[in-house]
Design a protein around this motif. Structure first.
Motif, mmCIF file in Angstrom:
data_model
loop_
_atom_site.group_PDB
_atom_site.id
_atom_site.type_symbol
_atom_site.label_atom_id
_atom_site.label_comp_id
_atom_site.label_asym_id
_atom_site.label_seq_id
_atom_site.Cartn_x
_atom_site.Cartn_y
_atom_site.Cartn_z
ATOM 1 N N MET A 1 -28.333 -18.907 9.189
ATOM 2 C CA MET A 1 -28.274 -18.178 10.438
ATOM 3 C C MET A 1 -27.079 -17.230 10.446
ATOM 4 O O MET A 1 -27.191 -16.114 10.922
ATOM 5 C CB MET A 1 -28.218 -19.156 11.596
ATOM 6 N N SER A 2 -25.956 -17.687 9.926
ATOM 7 C CA SER A 2 -24.783 -16.823 9.909
ATOM 8 C C SER A 2 -25.020 -15.583 9.046
ATOM 9 O O SER A 2 -24.574 -14.494 9.386
ATOM 10 C CB SER A 2 -23.538 -17.583 9.448
ATOM 11 N N ALA A 3 -25.752 -15.748 7.941
ATOM 12 C CA ALA A 3 -26.065 -14.596 7.085
ATOM 13 C C ALA A 3 -26.927 -13.581 7.840
ATOM 14 O O ALA A 3 -26.724 -12.371 7.715
ATOM 15 C CB ALA A 3 -26.771 -15.060 5.822
ATOM 16 N N LEU A 4 -27.882 -14.061 8.628
ATOM 17 C CA LEU A 4 -28.716 -13.155 9.418
ATOM 18 C C LEU A 4 -27.904 -12.426 10.481
ATOM 19 O O LEU A 4 -28.082 -11.228 10.705
ATOM 20 C CB LEU A 4 -29.864 -13.924 10.077
ATOM 21 N N ILE A 5 -27.009 -13.153 11.134
ATOM 22 C CA ILE A 5 -26.163 -12.544 12.161
ATOM 23 C C ILE A 5 -25.296 -11.455 11.553
ATOM 24 O O ILE A 5 -25.169 -10.361 12.109
ATOM 25 C CB ILE A 5 -25.315 -13.622 12.873
ATOM 26 N N GLU A 6 -24.714 -11.731 10.390
ATOM 27 C CA GLU A 6 -23.883 -10.728 9.728
ATOM 28 C C GLU A 6 -24.719 -9.553 9.226
ATOM 29 O O GLU A 6 -24.341 -8.402 9.410
ATOM 30 C CB GLU A 6 -23.115 -11.366 8.575
ATOM 31 N N ARG A 7 -25.852 -9.846 8.587
ATOM 32 C CA ARG A 7 -26.681 -8.785 8.006
ATOM 33 C C ARG A 7 -27.195 -7.822 9.070
ATOM 34 O O ARG A 7 -27.201 -6.614 8.880
ATOM 35 C CB ARG A 7 -27.854 -9.382 7.257
ATOM 36 N N TRP A 8 -27.655 -8.366 10.189
ATOM 37 C CA TRP A 8 -28.249 -7.536 11.224
ATOM 38 C C TRP A 8 -27.252 -7.157 12.320
ATOM 39 O O TRP A 8 -27.621 -6.567 13.323
ATOM 40 C CB TRP A 8 -29.474 -8.233 11.827
ATOM 41 N N GLN A 9 -25.984 -7.490 12.115
ATOM 42 C CA GLN A 9 -24.911 -7.146 13.039
ATOM 43 C C GLN A 9 -25.247 -7.565 14.475
ATOM 44 O O GLN A 9 -25.133 -6.792 15.421
ATOM 45 C CB GLN A 9 -24.586 -5.658 12.954
ATOM 46 N N VAL A 10 -25.678 -8.816 14.601
ATOM 47 C CA VAL A 10 -26.034 -9.380 15.902
ATOM 48 C C VAL A 10 -24.787 -9.434 16.776
ATOM 49 O O VAL A 10 -23.724 -9.845 16.325
ATOM 50 C CB VAL A 10 -26.643 -10.798 15.718
ATOM 51 N N THR A 11 -24.930 -9.011 18.018
ATOM 52 C CA THR A 11 -23.787 -9.033 18.936
ATOM 53 C C THR A 11 -23.925 -10.117 19.996
ATOM 54 O O THR A 11 -22.947 -10.489 20.621
ATOM 55 C CB THR A 11 -23.614 -7.668 19.638
ATOM 56 N N THR A 12 -25.158 -10.620 20.202
ATOM 57 C CA THR A 12 -25.387 -11.632 21.232
ATOM 58 C C THR A 12 -26.433 -12.645 20.753
ATOM 59 O O THR A 12 -27.469 -12.268 20.219
ATOM 60 C CB THR A 12 -25.893 -10.989 22.540
ATOM 61 N N VAL A 13 -26.133 -13.937 20.973
ATOM 62 C CA VAL A 13 -27.084 -15.013 20.717
ATOM 63 C C VAL A 13 -27.322 -15.694 22.059
ATOM 64 O O VAL A 13 -26.381 -16.029 22.769
ATOM 65 C CB VAL A 13 -26.533 -16.019 19.682
ATOM 66 N N ILE A 14 -28.594 -15.895 22.403
ATOM 67 C CA ILE A 14 -28.961 -16.484 23.688
ATOM 68 C C ILE A 14 -29.716 -17.788 23.424
ATOM 69 O O ILE A 14 -30.643 -17.828 22.609
ATOM 70 C CB ILE A 14 -29.840 -15.524 24.503
ATOM 71 N N GLU A 15 -29.317 -18.824 24.146
ATOM 72 C CA GLU A 15 -29.957 -20.128 23.995
ATOM 73 C C GLU A 15 -30.068 -20.781 25.374
ATOM 74 O O GLU A 15 -29.246 -20.549 26.248
ATOM 75 C CB GLU A 15 -29.130 -21.024 23.064
#
Length: 57
Positions: A1-15
């Protein structure tokens, strides 16, 4: 998951609170990354969720 967040430059995660969709060990790994983490209360209305999400942006 961290690799996806870094790769796609995610700024917000909602749960949703209480769903435990993100396991604790993954949450610990994610703490080193820079992004907004929004936890929505399932007891409130979708309109309030929308406001909470909008406020985090």
């Amino acid at each position: 998951m961290s690799a996806l967040i870094e790769r796609w430059q995610v700024t917000t995660v909602i749960e949703f609170d209480g769903n435990d969709l993100i396991p604790d060990n993954v949450r610990e790994e994610l703490k080193r990354l820079s992004f907004e983490y929004v936890v929505l209360d399932p007891a409130i209305t979708p309109d309030h969720w929308a406001q909470q999400i909008q406020d985090s942006l």
